[in-house]
Design a protein around this motif. Structure first.
Motif, PDB file in Angstrom:
ATOM      1  N   ILE A 157      13.254  65.402  79.854  1.00  0.00           N
ATOM      2  CA  ILE A 157      14.304  64.909  78.946  1.00  0.00           C
ATOM      3  C   ILE A 157      15.196  63.906  79.689  1.00  0.00           C
ATOM      4  O   ILE A 157      15.417  62.792  79.234  1.00  0.00           O
ATOM      5  CB  ILE A 157      15.157  66.088  78.424  1.00  0.00           C
ATOM      6  N   ALA A 158      15.687  64.329  80.855  1.00  0.00           N
ATOM      7  CA  ALA A 158      16.671  63.531  81.588  1.00  0.00           C
ATOM      8  C   ALA A 158      16.115  62.182  82.041  1.00  0.00           C
ATOM      9  O   ALA A 158      16.810  61.166  82.005  1.00  0.00           O
ATOM     10  CB  ALA A 158      17.159  64.315  82.809  1.00  0.00           C
ATOM     11  N   ILE A 239      15.073  66.473  73.001  1.00  0.00           N
ATOM     12  CA  ILE A 239      15.030  67.888  73.423  1.00  0.00           C
ATOM     13  C   ILE A 239      14.033  68.658  72.563  1.00  0.00           C
ATOM     14  O   ILE A 239      13.219  69.438  73.066  1.00  0.00           O
ATOM     15  CB  ILE A 239      16.449  68.522  73.341  1.00  0.00           C
ATOM     16  N   GLU A 240      14.080  68.409  71.260  1.00  0.00           N
ATOM     17  CA  GLU A 240      13.149  69.077  70.337  1.00  0.00           C
ATOM     18  C   GLU A 240      11.706  68.634  70.620  1.00  0.00           C
ATOM     19  O   GLU A 240      10.785  69.457  70.659  1.00  0.00           O
ATOM     20  CB  GLU A 240      13.556  68.746  68.893  1.00  0.00           C
ATOM     21  N   GLY A 256      14.140  74.131  69.975  1.00  0.00           N
ATOM     22  CA  GLY A 256      14.545  72.992  70.781  1.00  0.00           C
ATOM     23  C   GLY A 256      16.049  73.023  70.956  1.00  0.00           C
ATOM     24  O   GLY A 256      16.579  73.284  72.032  1.00  0.00           O
ATOM     25  N   LEU A 257      16.750  72.782  69.867  1.00  0.00           N
ATOM     26  CA  LEU A 257      18.212  72.738  69.902  1.00  0.00           C
ATOM     27  C   LEU A 257      18.795  74.112  69.587  1.00  0.00           C
ATOM     28  O   LEU A 257      19.786  74.534  70.176  1.00  0.00           O
ATOM     29  CB  LEU A 257      18.725  71.722  68.876  1.00  0.00           C
ATOM     30  N   LEU A 258      18.166  74.769  68.623  1.00  0.00           N
ATOM     31  CA  LEU A 258      18.657  76.062  68.123  1.00  0.00           C
ATOM     32  C   LEU A 258      17.459  76.960  67.901  1.00  0.00           C
ATOM     33  O   LEU A 258      16.338  76.486  67.757  1.00  0.00           O
ATOM     34  CB  LEU A 258      19.347  75.876  66.759  1.00  0.00           C
ATOM     35  N   SER A 301      20.994  74.024  72.938  1.00  0.00           N
ATOM     36  CA  SER A 301      21.583  72.768  73.396  1.00  0.00           C
ATOM     37  C   SER A 301      23.058  72.734  72.997  1.00  0.00           C
ATOM     38  O   SER A 301      23.383  72.646  71.818  1.00  0.00           O
ATOM     39  CB  SER A 301      20.855  71.584  72.752  1.00  0.00           C
ATOM     40  N   TYR A 302      23.925  72.852  74.002  1.00  0.00           N
ATOM     41  CA  TYR A 302      25.372  72.792  73.712  1.00  0.00           C
ATOM     42  C   TYR A 302      25.886  71.352  73.821  1.00  0.00           C
ATOM     43  O   TYR A 302      26.790  70.960  73.122  1.00  0.00           O
ATOM     44  CB  TYR A 302      26.121  73.718  74.681  1.00  0.00           C
ATOM     45  N   ARG A 303      25.276  70.576  74.719  1.00  0.00           N
ATOM     46  CA  ARG A 303      25.518  69.131  74.769  1.00  0.00           C
ATOM     47  C   ARG A 303      24.170  68.458  74.885  1.00  0.00           C
ATOM     48  O   ARG A 303      23.485  68.706  75.879  1.00  0.00           O
ATOM     49  CB  ARG A 303      26.429  68.742  75.935  1.00  0.00           C
ATOM     50  N   PRO A 304      23.721  67.618  73.952  1.00  0.00           N
ATOM     51  CA  PRO A 304      24.460  67.250  72.748  1.00  0.00           C
ATOM     52  C   PRO A 304      24.648  68.453  71.816  1.00  0.00           C
ATOM     53  O   PRO A 304      23.785  69.341  71.783  1.00  0.00           O
ATOM     54  CB  PRO A 304      23.553  66.204  72.097  1.00  0.00           C
ATOM     55  N   PHE A 305      25.733  68.446  71.069  1.00  0.00           N
ATOM     56  CA  PHE A 305      26.005  69.530  70.123  1.00  0.00           C
ATOM     57  C   PHE A 305      25.298  69.188  68.824  1.00  0.00           C
ATOM     58  O   PHE A 305      25.584  68.161  68.209  1.00  0.00           O
ATOM     59  CB  PHE A 305      27.513  69.651  69.909  1.00  0.00           C
TER      60      PHE A 305
END
Lengths: 397, 85
Positions: A157-158, A239-240, A256-258, A301-305
């Motif tokens: 990702i990064a 991320i997803e 991914g995010l949630l 994923s908290y950041r990005p929210f």
């Protein structure tokens, strides 16, 4: 032995993560030991000493130096790794902004721990939540396997050209770093296929001199910040995508995010991050057996929210309770305030209550989760404060 | 000038990035009083005062208006004047 457990080994969380880092082939590891992160870097140091891992391991004088060294490493085109926690993360604070502002894709495991004073070495998430605005991506792992897998995903990702943003892979100190549980360690060759070598377009090169993190006056500073903001928005998709690519290659997926648990028909929805998610799932299993419609939304994923994804996932809840191991001293806590902000301009008018729980390592038990659900039900009738410190010991105040 | 992520720029970026923008006062030189002692040029922390055709002049692309030159000038030939844009 089933195929699913065939490759699993019982190892300490810190070893499992160190092994994952080895599979990511960092050129330089730069870290300073601090409880409860120590075993991660101790294991990496051992791997380098044993010739298992071809990296340069730098023993620096502080966390400030640990991260500063990596600024040079990434700018010169290398892959870098560090890990820290609590006061160590606090000592990195200035460098955190430099790394994200210079768009250097460092991956760092944060072994979440309380921040003193009062001095406390146990787990909560005050350290990384306190650093939510520094421009790093933040992923929270539920268990050791997810911490391992997220570490590999994090580099992908990064280092993406569109993202170029550092990332903290957060795992609860002691609860995950020191636990021994069955883990499928990453396969080196499969990890190499999943994560190619880091080949940035721009590097520090004496033959083609460049400046990273140059001076920006008022006429351009806003635009640099906007670019970082935009990269975080793009990371929502990335991320997803990487989580699904990981699933295709390794067969594991955590959302991914949630990620939802009994979310579809849930009236009461609990929202949480990190290892407490496991306890909540057990509590939900017990309550579901009794016919209670309780569900869970895990924020990975908290950041990005993930504002839009949160609105979609929580639109049918009749009451939401956020359980988090941090407090914004002066205004509730990170996740609950962000969640309320995400809903304010939507048509969701579900009551949201927040709990600061498990601060400084206090256990969060299934009984506690049941009491939070009862309070959430009371909140529907407006009979519950918006925010509270769970299990506050008023008798010693 | 398009900006590049990471505030990444080619070397010698200050040639392009003018840093005189935050000046409030601007030095004015009275060349009749000047004795060509060079103290303003020597003391200027930005190194932006140079001789042109024998006269000392500040490079206003980089001058921050710090007043060091005016303070050091033994003949009080430099006056700081409020610059309004």
């Amino acid at each position: 032995m089933s195929e699913k457990t065939a490759n699993k080994k019982v190892v300490e969380g810190s070893y499992a993560v160190a092994h994952a880092v080895m599979c990511c082939r960092p050129d330089v590891i730069s870290a300073y030991p601090i409880t409860p992160q120590t075993h991660i870097v101790e294991n990496l140091s051992q791997m380098v000493a044993d010739g298992e891992l071809d990296s340069e391991f730098l023993t620096v004088d502080s966390e400030f130096s640990a991260l500063s060294v990596l600024v040079g490493v990434i700018a010169a085109g290398g892959r870098g790794y560090s890990s820290t926690t609590s006061q160590g993360l606090a000592l990195m604070y200035e460098v955190l902004y430099n790394v994200s502002g210079m768009r250097l894709p460092i991956v760092m495991n944060v072994a979440n721990r309380a921040v003193g004073a009062p001095l406390n070495i146990w787990n909560d998430q005050q350290d990384s939540i306190g650093a939510r605005d520094v421009g790093w991506l933040q992923i929270y792992a539920e268990d050791v396997q997810e911490a391992v897998d997220s570490t590999l995903q994090a580099y992908k990702i990064a280092e993406d050209k569109e993202i170029r943003t550092p990332i903290m892979v957060c795992m609860d100190g002691f609860v995950l770093t020191h636990v021994y549980e069955p883990v499928e360690l990453l396969d080196k060759e499969k990890a190499r296929e999943f994560l190619p070598d880091f080949k940035p377009d721009d590097i520090l090169d004496p033959l083609h001199p460049k400046t990273f993190g140059a001076f920006a006056d008022p006429s351009t500073f806003t635009e640099f910040r906007y670019q970082q903001f935009e990269a975080q928005q793009k990371a929502l998709v990335k991320i997803e995508k990487v989580a699904r690519e990981f699933e295709a290659a390794f067969g594991r997926y955590y959302g991914g995010l949630l990620d939802g648990y009994f979310l579809d028909d849930a009236d009461v929805v609990l929202v949480a991050m990190g290892s407490v998610v496991g306890t909540i799932k057990d509590a939900i299993d017990a309550m579901r057996a009794e016919g209670k419609k309780v569900g869970l939304l895990k924020v990975r994923s908290y950041r990005p929210f993930p504002v839009q994804a949160l609105r979609k996932a929580l639109k049918d809840a009749s009451v939401i309770a956020v359980i988090e191991k941090d407090v914004s001293i002066g205004c509730e806590a990170g996740l609950v305030t962000d969640l309320k902000a995400a809903f304010y301009n939507s048509n969701i008018r579900t009551p949201i209550i927040g709990f600061a729980a498990g601060l400084g390592g206090r256990d969060i038990t299934i009984k506690d989760i049941r009491s939070i659900v009862a309070k959430a039900e009371a909140a529907r009738k407006g009979e519950q404060p918006e925010f509270e410190f769970l299990n506050l010991r008023t008798e010693i105040l | 000038m398009a900006i590049k992520a990471g505030s990444l720029v080619d070397a010698c970026s200050t040639r392009v990035t003018k840093t005189g923008a935050w000046r409030t006062f601007v030095p004015q030189f009275d060349h009749d009083k000047c004795i060509k002692c060079s103290l303003c040029e020597i003391y200027c922390p930005e190194g932006c005062i140079h001789q042109e055709d024998g006269l000392f002049v500040p490079d206003l692309d980089y001058c921050k208006g710090c007043s060091v030159c005016a303070n050091e000038c033994p003949r009080m030939a430099i006056t700081m004047v409020l610059e309004e844009k």
